[in-house]
Design an enzyme around this catalytic site. Sequence first.
Site, PDB file in Angstrom:
ATOM      1  CD  GLU A  74     -14.316 -40.387  -8.650  1.00 29.92           C
ATOM      2  OE1 GLU A  74     -13.184 -39.874  -8.711  1.00 29.92           O
ATOM      3  OE2 GLU A  74     -15.101 -40.407  -9.596  1.00 29.92           O
ATOM      4  CG  ASN A 115      -7.701 -41.042   2.200  1.00 30.26           C
ATOM      5  OD1 ASN A 115      -7.455 -40.800   3.374  1.00 30.26           O
ATOM      6  ND2 ASN A 115      -7.654 -40.127   1.257  1.00 30.26           N
ATOM      7  CE1 TYR A 137     -14.652 -36.389   2.196  1.00 28.45           C
ATOM      8  CE2 TYR A 137     -13.830 -38.485   1.381  1.00 28.45           C
ATOM      9  CZ  TYR A 137     -13.749 -37.110   1.448  1.00 28.45           C
ATOM     10  OH  TYR A 137     -12.759 -36.457   0.758  1.00 28.45           O
TER      11      TYR A 137
HETATM   12  C1  LIG Z   1      -8.427 -36.539   4.979  1.00 23.79           C
HETATM   13  C2  LIG Z   1      -7.941 -35.160   5.435  1.00 23.79           C
HETATM   14  C3  LIG Z   1      -8.535 -34.123   4.485  1.00 23.79           C
HETATM   15  C4  LIG Z   1      -8.442 -34.901   6.871  1.00 23.79           C
HETATM   16  O1  LIG Z   1      -8.055 -33.577   7.211  1.00 23.79           O
HETATM   17  P1  LIG Z   1      -7.980 -33.068   8.732  1.00 23.79           P
HETATM   18  O2  LIG Z   1      -8.022 -31.581   8.705  1.00 23.79           O
HETATM   19  O3  LIG Z   1      -6.843 -33.696   9.420  1.00 23.79           O
HETATM   20  O4  LIG Z   1      -9.341 -33.663   9.317  1.00 23.79           O
HETATM   21  P2  LIG Z   1     -10.104 -33.163  10.635  1.00 23.79           P
HETATM   22  O5  LIG Z   1      -9.116 -32.775  11.673  1.00 23.79           O
HETATM   23  O6  LIG Z   1     -11.155 -32.175  10.253  1.00 23.79           O
HETATM   24  O7  LIG Z   1     -10.799 -34.500  11.090  1.00 23.79           O
HETATM   25  C5  LIG Z   1     -12.047 -34.851  10.545  1.00 23.79           C
HETATM   26  C6  LIG Z   1     -12.315 -36.323  10.786  1.00 23.79           C
HETATM   27  O8  LIG Z   1     -11.406 -37.096   9.995  1.00 23.79           O
HETATM   28  C7  LIG Z   1     -10.996 -38.251  10.738  1.00 23.79           C
HETATM   29  N1  LIG Z   1      -9.584 -38.069  11.093  1.00 23.79           N
HETATM   30  C8  LIG Z   1      -8.782 -37.050  10.704  1.00 23.79           C
HETATM   31  N2  LIG Z   1      -7.536 -37.224  11.213  1.00 23.79           N
HETATM   32  C9  LIG Z   1      -7.570 -38.367  11.914  1.00 23.79           C
HETATM   33  C10 LIG Z   1      -6.597 -39.078  12.654  1.00 23.79           C
HETATM   34  N3  LIG Z   1      -5.338 -38.647  12.791  1.00 23.79           N
HETATM   35  N4  LIG Z   1      -6.977 -40.223  13.243  1.00 23.79           N
HETATM   36  C11 LIG Z   1      -8.238 -40.684  13.117  1.00 23.79           C
HETATM   37  N5  LIG Z   1      -9.194 -40.039  12.417  1.00 23.79           N
HETATM   38  C12 LIG Z   1      -8.865 -38.905  11.844  1.00 23.79           C
HETATM   39  C13 LIG Z   1     -11.885 -38.251  11.987  1.00 23.79           C
HETATM   40  O9  LIG Z   1     -13.107 -38.888  11.703  1.00 23.79           O
HETATM   41  C14 LIG Z   1     -12.101 -36.793  12.213  1.00 23.79           C
HETATM   42  O10 LIG Z   1     -13.251 -36.509  12.931  1.00 23.79           O
HETATM   43  P3  LIG Z   1     -13.167 -36.165  14.504  1.00 23.79           P
HETATM   44  O11 LIG Z   1     -12.199 -35.047  14.641  1.00 23.79           O
HETATM   45  O12 LIG Z   1     -14.551 -35.817  14.866  1.00 23.79           O
HETATM   46  O13 LIG Z   1     -12.655 -37.439  15.126  1.00 23.79           O
HETATM   47  C15 LIG Z   1      -6.383 -35.052   5.467  1.00 23.79           C
HETATM   48  O14 LIG Z   1      -5.861 -36.185   6.109  1.00 23.79           O
HETATM   49  C16 LIG Z   1      -5.767 -34.899   4.089  1.00 23.79           C
HETATM   50  O15 LIG Z   1      -5.610 -33.789   3.582  1.00 23.79           O
HETATM   51  N6  LIG Z   1      -5.376 -36.032   3.457  1.00 23.79           N
HETATM   52  C17 LIG Z   1      -4.788 -35.991   2.124  1.00 23.79           C
HETATM   53  C18 LIG Z   1      -5.801 -35.568   1.103  1.00 23.79           C
HETATM   54  C19 LIG Z   1      -6.961 -36.501   1.054  1.00 23.79           C
HETATM   55  O16 LIG Z   1      -6.813 -37.704   1.200  1.00 23.79           O
HETATM   56  N7  LIG Z   1      -8.161 -35.929   0.840  1.00 23.79           N
HETATM   57  C20 LIG Z   1      -9.398 -36.701   0.774  1.00 23.79           C
HETATM   58  C21 LIG Z   1      -9.583 -37.411  -0.503  1.00 23.79           C
HETATM   59  S1  LIG Z   1      -9.959 -36.290  -1.825  1.00 23.79           S
END
Ligand SMILES: CC(C)(COP(=O)(O)OP(=O)(O)OC[C@H]1O[C@@H](n2cnc3c(N)ncnc32)[C@H](O)[C@@H]1OP(=O)(O)O)[C@@H](O)C(=O)NCCC(=O)NCCS
Length: 162
Positions: free
Chosen positions: A120, A125, A132
């Site tokens: 979910e 977000n 995803y």
């Molecule tokens: C969502 C979350 C887990 C992403 O973590 P992250 O380690 O920064 O993500 P990644 O660096 O692996 O990026 C993966 C993808 O996410 C998206 N993304 C992540 N950061 C981004 C940014 N600053 N701008 C645009 N897209 C972004 C992109 O699609 C990216 O893919 P790409 O690198 O091929 O462009 C992080 O923002 C987080 O912890 N958020 C709070 C918790 C949360 O919302 N969890 C998910 C719901 S349970």
Amino acid sequence: MTRAEITISHITKNHATSGVFIEQLNGLAAQWQHDEEFWTTESCLESIKTQPHVISAFATLNNDKTWSGWYLATYEYDQAELLFVFTSKQQRGQGIARALLSDLIAQIKNDANILVLSLEVRPSNLYAKRLYETFGFELISIRKNYYKNGEDALVYQLKIRQ
Ligand SMILES: CC(C)(COP(=O)(O)OP(=O)(O)OC[C@H]1O[C@@H](n2cnc3c(N)ncnc32)[C@H](O)[C@@H]1OP(=O)(O)O)[C@@H](O)C(=O)NCCC(=O)NCCS
């Protein structure tokens, strides 16, 4: 800039009683508890201890001991569910969540019974949704007013096998 080396380490039920584990989990939880409406450390630990089937791992960068991210998923019969994935705020955008999710999907593919992985996410977000979708998750339903602030939950699903 040199890309950071991401190491993924799996968590077993035994970890849930280890002081080092709890300290590292607390470090990340301190970041999410203010504004993410996520679980408490205690509820994460309880889940790891009591859920029959848990898949969980943490990520570290460049051999640093401090956790940069982690995920927690459960599965039963042919269904797996990602409860959450979290990356430390200072270390986002470096591929940590992508590495964690790749690991989870690889783990799930090892279990021949699991057909789908669901999760979910809030419509607001955007980063998580994008993450995803790039893995091929598809929106299958919407749970209205699911979160405390009245926001809906989008239910996404990834078909692991037909
Ligand atoms: C969502 C979350 C887990 C992403 O973590 P992250 O380690 O920064 O993500 P990644 O660096 O692996 O990026 C993966 C993808 O996410 C998206 N993304 C992540 N950061 C981004 C940014 N600053 N701008 C645009 N897209 C972004 C992109 O699609 C990216 O893919 P790409 O690198 O091929 O462009 C992080 O923002 C987080 O912890 N958020 C709070 C918790 C949360 O919302 N969890 C998910 C719901 S349970």
